[in-house]
Design a protein around this motif. Structure first.
Motif, PDB file in Angstrom:
ATOM      1  N   UNK A   7     -23.076  12.492 -57.006  1.00 14.06           N
ATOM      2  CA  UNK A   7     -23.473  11.198 -57.377  1.00 14.06           C
ATOM      3  C   UNK A   7     -24.945  10.931 -57.079  1.00 14.06           C
ATOM      4  N   UNK A   8     -25.852  11.972 -57.187  1.00 15.34           N
ATOM      5  CA  UNK A   8     -27.237  11.784 -56.563  1.00 15.34           C
ATOM      6  C   UNK A   8     -27.939  10.838 -57.670  1.00 15.34           C
ATOM      7  N   UNK A   9     -28.527  10.035 -57.227  1.00 14.14           N
ATOM      8  CA  UNK A   9     -29.403   8.867 -57.822  1.00 14.14           C
ATOM      9  C   UNK A   9     -28.435   7.651 -57.844  1.00 14.14           C
ATOM     10  N   UNK A  10     -27.152   7.706 -57.333  1.00  5.51           N
ATOM     11  CA  UNK A  10     -26.324   6.366 -57.246  1.00  5.51           C
ATOM     12  C   UNK A  10     -26.454   5.748 -55.991  1.00  5.51           C
ATOM     13  N   UNK A  25     -10.707   2.246 -34.346  1.00  7.11           N
ATOM     14  CA  UNK A  25     -10.041   2.822 -35.412  1.00  7.11           C
ATOM     15  C   UNK A  25     -10.773   2.439 -36.775  1.00  7.11           C
ATOM     16  N   UNK A  26     -11.133   1.225 -36.943  1.00 10.17           N
ATOM     17  CA  UNK A  26     -11.931   0.795 -37.916  1.00 10.17           C
ATOM     18  C   UNK A  26     -13.272   1.113 -37.850  1.00 10.17           C
ATOM     19  N   UNK A  27     -14.014   1.485 -36.899  1.00 13.04           N
ATOM     20  CA  UNK A  27     -15.420   2.085 -36.881  1.00 13.04           C
ATOM     21  C   UNK A  27     -15.064   3.604 -37.252  1.00 13.04           C
ATOM     22  N   UNK A  28     -14.036   4.166 -36.995  1.00 13.73           N
ATOM     23  CA  UNK A  28     -13.911   5.854 -37.241  1.00 13.73           C
ATOM     24  C   UNK A  28     -13.774   5.826 -38.871  1.00 13.73           C
ATOM     25  N   UNK A  29     -12.905   4.897 -39.248  1.00 11.69           N
ATOM     26  CA  UNK A  29     -12.654   4.826 -40.877  1.00 11.69           C
ATOM     27  C   UNK A  29     -13.815   4.614 -41.514  1.00 11.69           C
ATOM     28  N   UNK A  30     -14.834   3.544 -41.137  1.00 11.39           N
ATOM     29  CA  UNK A  30     -16.118   3.408 -41.970  1.00 11.39           C
ATOM     30  C   UNK A  30     -17.140   4.503 -41.751  1.00 11.39           C
ATOM     31  N   UNK A  31     -17.116   5.029 -40.620  1.00 12.40           N
ATOM     32  CA  UNK A  31     -17.926   6.375 -40.477  1.00 12.40           C
ATOM     33  C   UNK A  31     -17.377   7.453 -41.365  1.00 12.40           C
ATOM     34  N   UNK A  32     -16.216   7.663 -41.285  1.00  7.80           N
ATOM     35  CA  UNK A  32     -15.551   8.844 -41.921  1.00  7.80           C
ATOM     36  C   UNK A  32     -15.946   8.718 -43.628  1.00  7.80           C
ATOM     37  N   UNK A  33     -15.694   7.361 -44.047  1.00  6.35           N
ATOM     38  CA  UNK A  33     -16.048   7.239 -45.421  1.00  6.35           C
ATOM     39  C   UNK A  33     -17.357   7.018 -45.761  1.00  6.35           C
ATOM     40  N   UNK A  34     -18.194   6.577 -45.001  1.00  6.53           N
ATOM     41  CA  UNK A  34     -19.645   6.463 -45.214  1.00  6.53           C
ATOM     42  C   UNK A  34     -20.279   8.045 -45.338  1.00  6.53           C
ATOM     43  N   UNK A  35     -19.901   8.862 -44.510  1.00 10.15           N
ATOM     44  CA  UNK A  35     -20.598  10.165 -44.302  1.00 10.15           C
ATOM     45  C   UNK A  35     -19.937  10.910 -45.485  1.00 10.15           C
ATOM     46  N   UNK A  37     -19.154   9.695 -48.598  1.00 11.35           N
ATOM     47  CA  UNK A  37     -19.829   9.380 -49.670  1.00 11.35           C
ATOM     48  C   UNK A  37     -21.261  10.018 -49.656  1.00 11.35           C
ATOM     49  N   UNK A  38     -21.863   9.986 -48.668  1.00  6.02           N
ATOM     50  CA  UNK A  38     -23.184  10.717 -48.273  1.00  6.02           C
ATOM     51  C   UNK A  38     -23.155  11.921 -48.865  1.00  6.02           C
ATOM     52  N   UNK A  39     -21.953  12.783 -48.740  1.00  8.86           N
ATOM     53  CA  UNK A  39     -21.889  14.431 -49.117  1.00  8.86           C
ATOM     54  C   UNK A  39     -22.005  14.411 -50.643  1.00  8.86           C
ATOM     55  N   UNK A  63     -24.975  18.155 -42.267  1.00  7.40           N
ATOM     56  CA  UNK A  63     -25.149  18.887 -43.427  1.00  7.40           C
ATOM     57  C   UNK A  63     -26.406  18.138 -43.976  1.00  7.40           C
ATOM     58  N   UNK A  64     -27.056  17.523 -43.273  1.00  6.18           N
ATOM     59  CA  UNK A  64     -28.440  16.717 -43.726  1.00  6.18           C
ATOM     60  C   UNK A  64     -28.156  15.647 -44.636  1.00  6.18           C
ATOM     61  N   UNK A  65     -27.037  14.885 -44.251  1.00  5.73           N
ATOM     62  CA  UNK A  65     -26.817  13.670 -44.624  1.00  5.73           C
ATOM     63  C   UNK A  65     -27.483  12.328 -44.100  1.00  5.73           C
ATOM     64  N   UNK A  66     -27.754  11.459 -44.729  1.00 10.07           N
ATOM     65  CA  UNK A  66     -28.351  10.115 -44.132  1.00 10.07           C
ATOM     66  C   UNK A  66     -27.538   8.926 -44.627  1.00 10.07           C
ATOM     67  N   UNK A  67     -27.470   7.936 -43.765  1.00 10.96           N
ATOM     68  CA  UNK A  67     -26.860   6.736 -44.097  1.00 10.96           C
ATOM     69  C   UNK A  67     -28.024   5.857 -43.768  1.00 10.96           C
ATOM     70  N   UNK A  68     -28.311   4.662 -44.399  1.00  6.89           N
ATOM     71  CA  UNK A  68     -28.706   3.439 -44.072  1.00  6.89           C
ATOM     72  C   UNK A  68     -28.048   2.566 -43.441  1.00  6.89           C
TER      73      UNK A  68
END
Length: 383
Positions: A7-10, A25-35, A37-39, A63-68
């Protein structure tokens, strides 16, 4: 399952109830899916509110991922949805409209819905059981307006269908991942009993509330002590049951075996997971079935470290464990059943090792955030 797309560029937006440094649990879920998606190579922005906000910063992951991270700050005023809408508008003006939005709870779907942006929504468990009147109507509107919605277990999906009604399609079921991404190639942890003359370490970690039934776990320890079995039990977590559990430990004369530790820092949590021989979590449903365990990330985390698990039958947790293969599923309202499962595992180190090894293999294959996000993309491709 298909591999994750490139999904590069999206641009992917994640709407989250909370995020680090806050816990839950909700924080863990959000972080898990966000990272996850970043991969995929996407530019990921998380919109949330935490005790550390307001802030706008870039977070660096593995693995060099970043999240805003766009954090509007803590608070529960009626203006919170307005503040989220303003934050989304600013980000859209700055970087362009998103290609994909994942709202990690139904309530966090409201801001993109108000802006007419397409989104998918996750429903977990108890958070959708208590809406009534206007809130129930709003929840159903969120589901109708979504591109699609998912549940974290088949049990949650069944209960969600009861709440949403038959007019809507069934939810996609996608099991959660783990609190931290493990290394499948790493050797299995060495358990506490191997280094302490056979004395087993029993561990529980959760929010200490009636639904978790840690009181039942403590009573099972009294039965195990009466059998002359050697063990140590550490209970981690905060919540309304904390002092009641400490009182129960004293009343049962278990001060020499059971530690009600309260909040535990991450380093000690990880240490206890790795060392634990048994994870004891005999959860139940309460409040007429409205309050239940949707999935049970803490249980999956324990399984990933090769720990034999005793968990309750109620809720979605039963989907994590094949009884007698990956651990034991017990009726959490049957104290004798909890006692028997714990005593059996304490008395049989070979059985503990066998169940733990099977649990680890099963968990590393089935419960990953990449698999979770991959299921979402299969059903709801990025457009």
């Amino acid at each position: 399952m298909s591999p994750l797309p490139d999904l590069s560029g999206t641009r992917v937006w994640v709407m989250a109830k909370g995020y680090r440094p806050d816990e839950g649990g909700m924080q863990t879920y959000a972080q898990g899916v966000a990272e996850a998606y970043a991969r995929t190579g996407a530019a990921v922005t998380v919109f949330t509110q935490t005790s550390a906000g307001p802030r706008h910063e870039r977070l660096h992951g593995a693995a060099g991922t970043t999240i805003d991270l766009v954090d509007i700050g803590a608070g529960k005023s009626p203006l919170v949805p307005v503040r989220f809408v303003q934050a989304l508008r600013r980000e859209r003006a700055r970087a362009g409209a998103p290609h994909f939005i994942h709202a990690t709870t139904w309530r966090t779907s409201i801001p993109p819905m108000l802006l007419g942006l397409p989104y998918v929504t996750t429903f977990h468990g108890r958070e959708f059981m208590y809406a009534r009147g206007p809130m129930l109507a709003l929840m159903r509107r969120v589901a109708r307006r979504a591109r699609g919605f998912l549940a974290v277990s088949h049990y949650s999906a069944m209960r969600l269908a009861e709440r949403l009604g038959s007019a809507l399609p069934p939810a996609l079921v996608a099991w959660n991942g783990l609190s931290e991404e493990p290394d499948p190639a790493a050797p299995a942890p060495v358990k506490y009993s191997a280094a302490h003359s056979g004395t087993a370490l029993v561990f529980a970690l959760c929010r200490l509330e009636p639904r978790k039934n840690i009181a039942g776990a403590v009573r099972a320890c009294a039965a195990a002590k009466a059998q002359g079995l050697a063990f140590r039990f550490v209970i981690g977590g905060r919540g309304p049951e904390l002092e009641r559990l400490r009182t129960l430990v004293r009343e049962l004369g278990l001060e020499d075996r059971v530690e009600v530790a309260g909040f535990l820092p991450t380093a000690r949590v990880n240490e206890l997971y790795r060392a634990a021989d048994i994870f004891l979590h005999p959860q139940i449903e309460v409040d007429g079935g409205r309050d239940f365990e949707g999935f049970g990330i803490a249980i999956a985390d324990a399984m990933a470290t090769g720990t034999a698990v005793v968990a309750g039958l109620d809720g979605g947790t039963r989907e994590l464990i094949e009884d007698g293969v990956h651990g034991f599923c017990v009726n959490g309202r049957d104290q004798a059943a909890i006692d028997a499962a714990l005593i059996r595992l304490l008395a049989d180190p070979a059985l503990r090792e066998s169940l733990g090894a099977a649990a680890r293999q099963h968990t590393l294959a089935e419960f990953t955030w990449d698999r979770h996000v991959g299921r979402i993309f299969e059903r709801f491709p990025v457009t």
